[in-house]
Enzyme design. Structure first.
Site, PDB file in Angstrom:
ATOM      1  N   GLU A   1       4.718  -4.831   7.300  1.00 18.65           N
ATOM      2  CA  GLU A   1       3.899  -3.816   7.984  1.00 18.65           C
ATOM      3  C   GLU A   1       4.322  -3.593   9.431  1.00 18.65           C
ATOM      4  O   GLU A   1       4.220  -2.488   9.939  1.00 18.65           O
ATOM      5  CB  GLU A   1       2.410  -4.208   7.935  1.00 18.65           C
TER       6      GLU A   1
ATOM      7  N   ALA B   1       0.861  -1.187   0.000  1.00 20.74           N
ATOM      8  CA  ALA B   1       0.000   0.000   0.000  1.00 20.74           C
ATOM      9  C   ALA B   1       0.897   1.237   0.000  1.00 20.74           C
ATOM     10  O   ALA B   1       2.031   1.185   0.490  1.00 20.74           O
ATOM     11  CB  ALA B   1      -0.886  -0.017   1.239  1.00 20.74           C
TER      12      ALA B   1
ATOM     13  N   GLU C   1      -0.138  -9.640  -0.684  1.00 22.61           N
ATOM     14  CA  GLU C   1      -1.561  -9.943  -0.468  1.00 22.61           C
ATOM     15  C   GLU C   1      -2.293 -10.100  -1.804  1.00 22.61           C
ATOM     16  O   GLU C   1      -3.158 -10.969  -1.955  1.00 22.61           O
ATOM     17  CB  GLU C   1      -2.184  -8.851   0.408  1.00 22.61           C
TER      18      GLU C   1
HETATM   19  N1  CAA Z   1       4.582   3.383  -0.589  1.00 24.37           N
HETATM   20  C1  CAA Z   1       4.983   4.563  -1.122  1.00 24.37           C
HETATM   21  N2  CAA Z   1       6.172   4.724  -1.749  1.00 24.37           N
HETATM   22  C2  CAA Z   1       6.985   3.651  -1.829  1.00 24.37           C
HETATM   23  C3  CAA Z   1       6.636   2.399  -1.305  1.00 24.37           C
HETATM   24  C4  CAA Z   1       5.361   2.278  -0.647  1.00 24.37           C
HETATM   25  N3  CAA Z   1       4.910   1.120  -0.162  1.00 24.37           N
HETATM   26  N4  CAA Z   1       7.648   1.533  -1.517  1.00 24.37           N
HETATM   27  C5  CAA Z   1       8.588   2.224  -2.183  1.00 24.37           C
HETATM   28  N5  CAA Z   1       8.204   3.495  -2.378  1.00 24.37           N
HETATM   29  C6  CAA Z   1       8.931   4.564  -3.048  1.00 24.37           C
HETATM   30  C7  CAA Z   1      10.054   5.109  -2.171  1.00 24.37           C
HETATM   31  O1  CAA Z   1       9.558   6.052  -1.229  1.00 24.37           O
HETATM   32  C8  CAA Z   1      10.954   5.731  -3.213  1.00 24.37           C
HETATM   33  O2  CAA Z   1      10.408   6.970  -3.598  1.00 24.37           O
HETATM   34  P1  CAA Z   1      11.384   8.257  -3.831  1.00 24.37           P
HETATM   35  O3  CAA Z   1      12.291   7.843  -4.959  1.00 24.37           O
HETATM   36  O4  CAA Z   1      10.438   9.353  -4.199  1.00 24.37           O
HETATM   37  O5  CAA Z   1      12.124   8.450  -2.553  1.00 24.37           O
HETATM   38  C9  CAA Z   1      10.809   4.791  -4.413  1.00 24.37           C
HETATM   39  O6  CAA Z   1       9.604   4.056  -4.192  1.00 24.37           O
HETATM   40  C10 CAA Z   1      11.959   3.779  -4.505  1.00 24.37           C
HETATM   41  O7  CAA Z   1      12.059   3.128  -3.260  1.00 24.37           O
HETATM   42  P2  CAA Z   1      13.452   3.014  -2.443  1.00 24.37           P
HETATM   43  O8  CAA Z   1      14.338   4.147  -2.767  1.00 24.37           O
HETATM   44  O9  CAA Z   1      13.090   2.778  -1.007  1.00 24.37           O
HETATM   45  O10 CAA Z   1      14.050   1.688  -3.126  1.00 24.37           O
HETATM   46  P3  CAA Z   1      15.005   0.626  -2.424  1.00 24.37           P
HETATM   47  O11 CAA Z   1      15.413  -0.309  -3.522  1.00 24.37           O
HETATM   48  O12 CAA Z   1      16.070   1.275  -1.639  1.00 24.37           O
HETATM   49  O13 CAA Z   1      14.071  -0.185  -1.396  1.00 24.37           O
HETATM   50  C11 CAA Z   1      12.055  -1.366  -0.726  1.00 24.37           C
HETATM   51  C12 CAA Z   1      12.993  -0.944  -1.892  1.00 24.37           C
HETATM   52  C13 CAA Z   1      12.790  -2.356   0.182  1.00 24.37           C
HETATM   53  C14 CAA Z   1      10.858  -2.061  -1.358  1.00 24.37           C
HETATM   54  C15 CAA Z   1      11.621  -0.105   0.066  1.00 24.37           C
HETATM   55  O14 CAA Z   1      11.159   0.878  -0.846  1.00 24.37           O
HETATM   56  C16 CAA Z   1      10.536  -0.373   1.061  1.00 24.37           C
HETATM   57  O15 CAA Z   1      10.801  -0.893   2.131  1.00 24.37           O
HETATM   58  N6  CAA Z   1       9.279  -0.002   0.716  1.00 24.37           N
HETATM   59  C17 CAA Z   1       8.150  -0.127   1.610  1.00 24.37           C
HETATM   60  C18 CAA Z   1       7.631  -1.557   1.632  1.00 24.37           C
HETATM   61  C19 CAA Z   1       6.503  -1.703   2.621  1.00 24.37           C
HETATM   62  O16 CAA Z   1       6.658  -1.403   3.801  1.00 24.37           O
HETATM   63  N7  CAA Z   1       5.332  -2.194   2.154  1.00 24.37           N
HETATM   64  C20 CAA Z   1       4.185  -2.369   2.989  1.00 24.37           C
HETATM   65  C21 CAA Z   1       3.291  -1.169   2.897  1.00 24.37           C
HETATM   66  S1  CAA Z   1       1.979  -1.202   4.063  1.00 24.37           S
HETATM   67  C22 CAA Z   1       0.801  -2.254   3.429  1.00 24.37           C
HETATM   68  O17 CAA Z   1       0.920  -2.802   2.354  1.00 24.37           O
HETATM   69  C23 CAA Z   1      -0.388  -2.407   4.338  1.00 24.37           C
HETATM   70  C24 CAA Z   1      -1.491  -3.250   3.857  1.00 24.37           C
HETATM   71  O18 CAA Z   1      -1.471  -4.476   3.876  1.00 24.37           O
HETATM   72  C25 CAA Z   1      -2.754  -2.597   3.500  1.00 24.37           C
END
Ligand code: CAA
Length: 263
Positions: free
Chosen positions: A134, A66, A114
Site C-alpha cells: 500500500e 483491494a 490481510e
Molecule cells: N486492483 C485492481 N486491479 C488489479 C489489482 C488490484 N489490486 N492487481 C492487479 N490488477 C489488475 C491489473 O490492473 C491488470 O489488469 P489489466 O489486465 O486490465 O491491465 C491485471 O490485474 C493483471 O495485473 P498485471 O498486469 O499488473 O500483472 P503483473 O503480473 O504484471 O503484476 C502484480 C502483478 C505485481 C500483483 C501487480 O498487478 C500489482 O502490483 N497489483 C497491485 C497490488 C497492490 O498494490 N495491492 C494492494 C492494493 S491496496 C489494499 O489492499 C488496501 C487495503 O488494505 C484495504
C-alpha cells in the site's frame, strides 16, 4: 445469493471458498466482498461445515489486494466507510468458530495478505508471494495489516515490509513465520485438504473451544488468558466427545467423535 466473483463448495465437511476474478488477479471489489460476506455468514450458520479453506482461482494469484480502481475515487469520509466495511467482512474470518486455512496459490498482497492473516494459518505454493504494498500507492493497509502483521512476525520485521512495500517469496514468508508450510503448486490443495480432514475428524466442541481460547487469550494478559482456557476446558465436558475420547484411549481403540452434547 448467486455468486459470480467467488466459488463455494462443500465436501466431507470441508468448505472451500475460491476468490474468482482472475482478470484482476482476484482483487477485492465491492461485489466480491459482498459475496464473500454472504458466504461467510452462511457458513457461520451451517453445522455441516467443520473446516473452511480459502484459495484463489488460477495459479497466479490468491488475492492481489483491494481493487485499486475503487480506491482511486475515495475522499476521507468515503475511505473510512469503505475500509470499515471491508474490515468487518475480513474480521468475520477470525470470528468464525471453525478453523480456516488460507491456501495461498500466488499473490497475497495488501487485502490478500490481510485475508490470509485473518485465517488460522497459511499454507502456500512455492510460487506464492506476500506483501503489504500500500505504501507504494501513498496509502497504508486498511484491512488489518498494520495490526495483524506485527502480531504475527514481530514489530521490526513487520515495519520493514510495511515501510518498503516490498514483496517476499513463499520461502521468506515461511522463514518469518507467516506461512506454516510451502509446497509445489500441484501439492498445495492436497496438503491443505489432508490437514483439513485431520481437523474435521476431531471433536467439534474441542476444536471450537481451542480456537476461542487461543484467539481471545492472545489479546489479553496471561492470567486472563489462562482463565479463558480454564473455562474452555470445562466447556468441553458439555460434549459427549470428552467422554468418548478419554474412554477410547483407555479401551485402546480409535475415538468416534459425534460433536453431540451430554444430556
Ligand atoms: N486492483 C485492481 N486491479 C488489479 C489489482 C488490484 N489490486 N492487481 C492487479 N490488477 C489488475 C491489473 O490492473 C491488470 O489488469 P489489466 O489486465 O486490465 O491491465 C491485471 O490485474 C493483471 O495485473 P498485471 O498486469 O499488473 O500483472 P503483473 O503480473 O504484471 O503484476 C502484480 C502483478 C505485481 C500483483 C501487480 O498487478 C500489482 O502490483 N497489483 C497491485 C497490488 C497492490 O498494490 N495491492 C494492494 C492494493 S491496496 C489494499 O489492499 C488496501 C487495503 O488494505 C484495504
Amino acid at each position: 445469493m448467486a455468486y459470480s466473483n467467488i466459488g463455494f463448495e462443500l465436501q466431507e465437511g470441508i468448505g472451500t471458498i475460491t476468490f474468482s476474478r482472475p482478470k484482476a488477479l482476484n482483487a477485492l471489489n465491492r461485489e466480491l466482498l459482498q459475496e464473500f460476506d454472504h458466504a461467510l455468514a452462511d457458513i457461520a450458520r451451517n453445522d455441516q461445515v467443520s473446516v473452511l479453506v480459502l484459495t484463489g482461482e488460477g495459479e497466479k494469484s490468491f488475492v492481489a489486494g483491494a481493487d485499486i480502481n475503487e480506491l482511486a475515487s475515495l475522499d476521507p469520509l468515503k475511505a473510512k466507510t469503505f475500509v470499515l466495511w471491508g474490515l468487518t467482512v475480513i474480521n468475520r474470518i477470525s470470528e468464525l468458530p471453525i478453523p480456516v486455512i488460507a491456501a495461498v496459490n500466488g499473490f497475497a498482497l495488501g487485502g490478500g495478505l490481510e485475508i490470509a492473516m485473518a485465517c488460522d494459518f497459511i499454507y502456500a505454493s512455492e510460487n506464492a508471494s506476500f506483501g503489504q504494498p500500500e505504501i507504494k500507492l501513498g496509502l497504508i493497509p486498511g484491512y488489518g495489516g498494520t495490526q495483524r502483521l506485527p502480531r504475527l512476525i514481530g514489530i521490526n520485521q513487520a515495519k520493514e515490509l510495511l515501510y518498503t512495500g516490498n514483496l517476499i517469496s513463499a520461502a521468506q514468508a515461511h522463514q518469518l513465520g507467516i506461512v506454516n508450510r510451502v509446497t509445489p503448486p500441484e501439492e498445495l490443495m492436497p496438503a491443505v485438504m489432508k490437514t483439513a480432514r485431520e481437523m474435521a475428524s476431531k471433536g467439534r466442541v474441542a476444536i471450537r473451544a481451542t480456537k476461542q481460547a487461543v484467539n481471545h487469550g492472545m489479546s489479553v494478559d496471561l492470567a486472563t488468558g489462562l482463565r479463558i482456557e480454564t473455562d474452555a476446558f470445562a466447556l468441553c465436558f458439555t460434549s459427549k466427545d470428552a467422554k468418548e475420547g478419554t474412554t477410547a484411549f483407555l479401551e485402546k481403540r480409535a475415538p468416534v467423535f459425534t460433536g453431540t452434547f451430554t444430556e
